[in-house]
Design a protein around this motif. Sequence first.
Motif, PDB file in Angstrom:
ATOM      1  N   ALA A 130      -5.692 -50.669  20.885  1.00 23.56           N
ATOM      2  CA  ALA A 130      -4.703 -49.898  20.930  1.00 23.56           C
ATOM      3  C   ALA A 130      -5.053 -48.668  21.542  1.00 23.56           C
ATOM      4  O   ALA A 130      -3.866 -47.738  21.822  1.00 23.56           O
ATOM      5  N   HIS A 131      -6.263 -48.209  21.573  1.00 24.30           N
ATOM      6  CA  HIS A 131      -6.072 -47.049  22.500  1.00 24.30           C
ATOM      7  C   HIS A 131      -7.392 -47.090  23.720  1.00 24.30           C
ATOM      8  O   HIS A 131      -8.017 -46.394  24.377  1.00 24.30           O
ATOM      9  N   ASP A 132      -6.803 -48.275  24.586  1.00 20.61           N
ATOM     10  CA  ASP A 132      -7.418 -48.629  25.762  1.00 20.61           C
ATOM     11  C   ASP A 132      -6.863 -47.793  26.675  1.00 20.61           C
ATOM     12  O   ASP A 132      -5.437 -47.707  26.873  1.00 20.61           O
ATOM     13  N   ASP A 133      -7.452 -47.420  27.887  1.00 17.03           N
ATOM     14  CA  ASP A 133      -6.823 -46.951  29.124  1.00 17.03           C
ATOM     15  C   ASP A 133      -6.116 -45.493  28.850  1.00 17.03           C
ATOM     16  O   ASP A 133      -5.138 -45.352  29.275  1.00 17.03           O
ATOM     17  N   GLY A 134      -6.478 -44.574  27.805  1.00 14.01           N
ATOM     18  CA  GLY A 134      -5.957 -43.342  27.609  1.00 14.01           C
ATOM     19  C   GLY A 134      -4.888 -43.424  26.572  1.00 14.01           C
ATOM     20  O   GLY A 134      -4.003 -42.581  26.580  1.00 14.01           O
ATOM     21  N   LEU A 135      -4.690 -44.510  26.022  1.00 11.92           N
ATOM     22  CA  LEU A 135      -3.368 -44.719  25.270  1.00 11.92           C
ATOM     23  C   LEU A 135      -3.437 -44.031  23.739  1.00 11.92           C
ATOM     24  O   LEU A 135      -4.565 -43.837  23.363  1.00 11.92           O
ATOM     25  N   MET A 136      -2.318 -43.544  23.146  1.00 17.30           N
ATOM     26  CA  MET A 136      -2.594 -42.844  21.778  1.00 17.30           C
ATOM     27  C   MET A 136      -3.634 -41.964  21.712  1.00 17.30           C
ATOM     28  O   MET A 136      -4.445 -41.851  20.693  1.00 17.30           O
ATOM     29  N   ASN A 171     -10.882 -45.359  25.354  1.00 18.40           N
ATOM     30  CA  ASN A 171     -11.391 -44.900  26.544  1.00 18.40           C
ATOM     31  C   ASN A 171     -10.214 -44.451  27.361  1.00 18.40           C
ATOM     32  O   ASN A 171      -9.006 -44.468  27.371  1.00 18.40           O
ATOM     33  N   ILE A 172     -10.526 -43.565  28.380  1.00 17.61           N
ATOM     34  CA  ILE A 172      -9.682 -42.932  29.310  1.00 17.61           C
ATOM     35  C   ILE A 172     -10.061 -43.024  30.803  1.00 17.61           C
ATOM     36  O   ILE A 172     -11.338 -42.701  31.200  1.00 17.61           O
ATOM     37  N   GLU A 177      -5.963 -36.704  40.121  1.00 18.78           N
ATOM     38  CA  GLU A 177      -4.455 -36.151  40.351  1.00 18.78           C
ATOM     39  C   GLU A 177      -3.876 -35.986  39.174  1.00 18.78           C
ATOM     40  O   GLU A 177      -2.859 -35.460  39.111  1.00 18.78           O
ATOM     41  N   SER A 178      -4.396 -36.529  38.073  1.00 15.11           N
ATOM     42  CA  SER A 178      -3.743 -36.537  36.815  1.00 15.11           C
ATOM     43  C   SER A 178      -4.796 -36.243  35.584  1.00 15.11           C
ATOM     44  O   SER A 178      -5.327 -37.215  34.932  1.00 15.11           O
ATOM     45  N   PRO A 179      -5.048 -34.771  35.494  1.00 17.02           N
ATOM     46  CA  PRO A 179      -6.070 -34.517  34.588  1.00 17.02           C
ATOM     47  C   PRO A 179      -5.543 -35.086  32.865  1.00 17.02           C
ATOM     48  O   PRO A 179      -4.622 -35.309  32.648  1.00 17.02           O
ATOM     49  N   PRO A 180      -7.055 -35.434  32.099  1.00 17.43           N
ATOM     50  CA  PRO A 180      -6.740 -36.121  30.770  1.00 17.43           C
ATOM     51  C   PRO A 180      -6.221 -34.804  30.073  1.00 17.43           C
ATOM     52  O   PRO A 180      -6.170 -33.703  30.211  1.00 17.43           O
ATOM     53  N   PRO A 182      -5.680 -32.270  27.164  1.00 20.00           N
ATOM     54  CA  PRO A 182      -6.569 -31.163  26.626  1.00 20.00           C
ATOM     55  C   PRO A 182      -7.363 -31.491  25.557  1.00 20.00           C
ATOM     56  O   PRO A 182      -8.521 -31.041  25.472  1.00 20.00           O
ATOM     57  N   ASN A 183      -7.065 -32.408  24.505  1.00 17.36           N
ATOM     58  CA  ASN A 183      -7.556 -32.498  23.403  1.00 17.36           C
ATOM     59  C   ASN A 183      -8.727 -33.535  23.526  1.00 17.36           C
ATOM     60  O   ASN A 183      -9.808 -33.360  22.582  1.00 17.36           O
ATOM     61  N   LEU A 184      -8.907 -33.873  24.829  1.00 14.87           N
ATOM     62  CA  LEU A 184     -10.157 -34.729  25.100  1.00 14.87           C
ATOM     63  C   LEU A 184     -11.601 -33.805  24.794  1.00 14.87           C
ATOM     64  O   LEU A 184     -12.428 -34.239  24.456  1.00 14.87           O
ATOM     65  N   PHE A 185     -11.456 -32.641  25.318  1.00 12.78           N
ATOM     66  CA  PHE A 185     -12.337 -31.337  25.357  1.00 12.78           C
ATOM     67  C   PHE A 185     -12.283 -30.689  23.983  1.00 12.78           C
ATOM     68  O   PHE A 185     -13.272 -29.985  24.033  1.00 12.78           O
ATOM     69  N   ARG A 186     -11.778 -31.038  23.107  1.00 14.24           N
ATOM     70  CA  ARG A 186     -11.769 -30.391  21.672  1.00 14.24           C
ATOM     71  C   ARG A 186     -12.046 -31.418  20.713  1.00 14.24           C
ATOM     72  O   ARG A 186     -12.126 -31.007  19.552  1.00 14.24           O
ATOM     73  N   LEU A 187     -12.434 -32.819  20.938  1.00 14.04           N
ATOM     74  CA  LEU A 187     -12.646 -33.579  20.018  1.00 14.04           C
ATOM     75  C   LEU A 187     -14.045 -33.097  19.170  1.00 14.04           C
ATOM     76  O   LEU A 187     -15.162 -32.758  19.999  1.00 14.04           O
ATOM     77  N   LYS A 188     -14.249 -33.257  18.081  1.00 11.42           N
ATOM     78  CA  LYS A 188     -15.196 -32.948  17.254  1.00 11.42           C
ATOM     79  C   LYS A 188     -16.301 -34.152  16.481  1.00 11.42           C
ATOM     80  O   LYS A 188     -17.384 -34.493  16.762  1.00 11.42           O
ATOM     81  N   ARG A 189     -15.417 -35.041  16.119  1.00 14.55           N
ATOM     82  CA  ARG A 189     -15.867 -36.364  15.443  1.00 14.55           C
ATOM     83  C   ARG A 189     -16.600 -37.402  16.344  1.00 14.55           C
ATOM     84  O   ARG A 189     -17.649 -37.794  16.362  1.00 14.55           O
ATOM     85  N   PRO A 190     -15.846 -37.856  17.412  1.00 17.83           N
ATOM     86  CA  PRO A 190     -16.118 -38.879  18.398  1.00 17.83           C
ATOM     87  C   PRO A 190     -17.355 -38.290  19.421  1.00 17.83           C
ATOM     88  O   PRO A 190     -17.437 -36.978  19.630  1.00 17.83           O
ATOM     89  N   MET A 191     -18.172 -39.228  19.806  1.00 17.86           N
ATOM     90  CA  MET A 191     -19.008 -38.673  20.709  1.00 17.86           C
ATOM     91  C   MET A 191     -18.337 -39.390  22.209  1.00 17.86           C
ATOM     92  O   MET A 191     -17.775 -40.468  22.323  1.00 17.86           O
TER      93      MET A 191
END
Length: 281
Positions: A130-136, A171-172, A177-180, A182-191
Amino acid sequence: MTKLHLHLLSDSTGETLEMIAKAALSQFDAVEVERHFWPMVRSQQHLDRIMQEITHFPGLVVFTLVNPDIRRSLEESCAEANMPTVSALDAVTESLSLALGQEQLHRPGRQHQMDEAYFKRVEAIQFTIAHDDGLMWEEWEEADIVLAGVSRTSKTPTSIYLANRGYRVANIPIVKESPPPPNLFRLKRPMVVGLTTSPDRLIQVRRNRLLSLNQAPETAYVDKEQVEDEVRYARRMAADNNWPVIDVTRRSIEETAAAVINLYNERRTQMSPRNAGTNPV
C-alpha cells in the motif's frame, strides 16, 4: 561441464530446502544442474510416484522429511538405486535437540503455522504494498523502514523482500523535478535508507526496462548526463539528512535487504540495546 540432477523433497512448501540448495550451489562453477522440486511429500503413495521420476533421472537427493517412515522408505529406495541422499536439516536439528534438552516434534511444515508472527508478516506485506512508490506518505511514520532512491534502484523488490521478513516498509522515488513530501525529512520512528547505484548500471537497467515495454530506448530517462545528475541529487539529499546509503550496483535483492536489516539492527542497538538483533515481528 558437469551435469547433475538434483532432487529436492520436502514435506512442506520446500522454501527452506530451495534456499539451502541455492546457497550451496553458488559455491560451484562450470556445473549444469537440473533441479527437480517435490514439495508436500506426506504419504507413501506420493513418495512412490515420485521415486519413479527420481530413478528415471538419477542424481543427488536432498530432503527435509520429518516423518520417520517416509524418510526411511526414501533412503532405502535411493540406496537400492545407488543414489546418495542428504537430510538438509539433521545436523542443526540434532544440535538444537541437545542444546534444548528436547526431542523434536516431527511435525511437517510447523515453521509455516499461522501464529501471531505469521499474521504480523501478512500485515507487513499489506502495508508495504500500500505504501509503494511514494503512496500514502501521510502514514510513513508507521513504517519500520523507508527506502528512498532514484528510479530503478530496486526499491520495490527490496521492500517486498523485507516485508516478507516482517518489516513494514515504504519507498519513494527521488525525482529532482518533483521533490518528496516534506514529512520525509521529519520522520522519527522509521529508519530512512538511501539506495543508489552507478550511473552506467542505472542506464543499462533503464534501457532494458524501456525495451521490455516496447518504448524508444533513447530518451532523457537514459541520458548519461541527466542520470548522473539524478544520482548526485539523491546522494546529496541523503547526506544532507544523515541517511545511510547502500550502493546496489553489485548487490542482489537479498544482499541489499541484508544490509538494510544490519543498519536497522544497529539503529535499534543505539536506541535500545535490549532490542538488538530482533525482528520486529
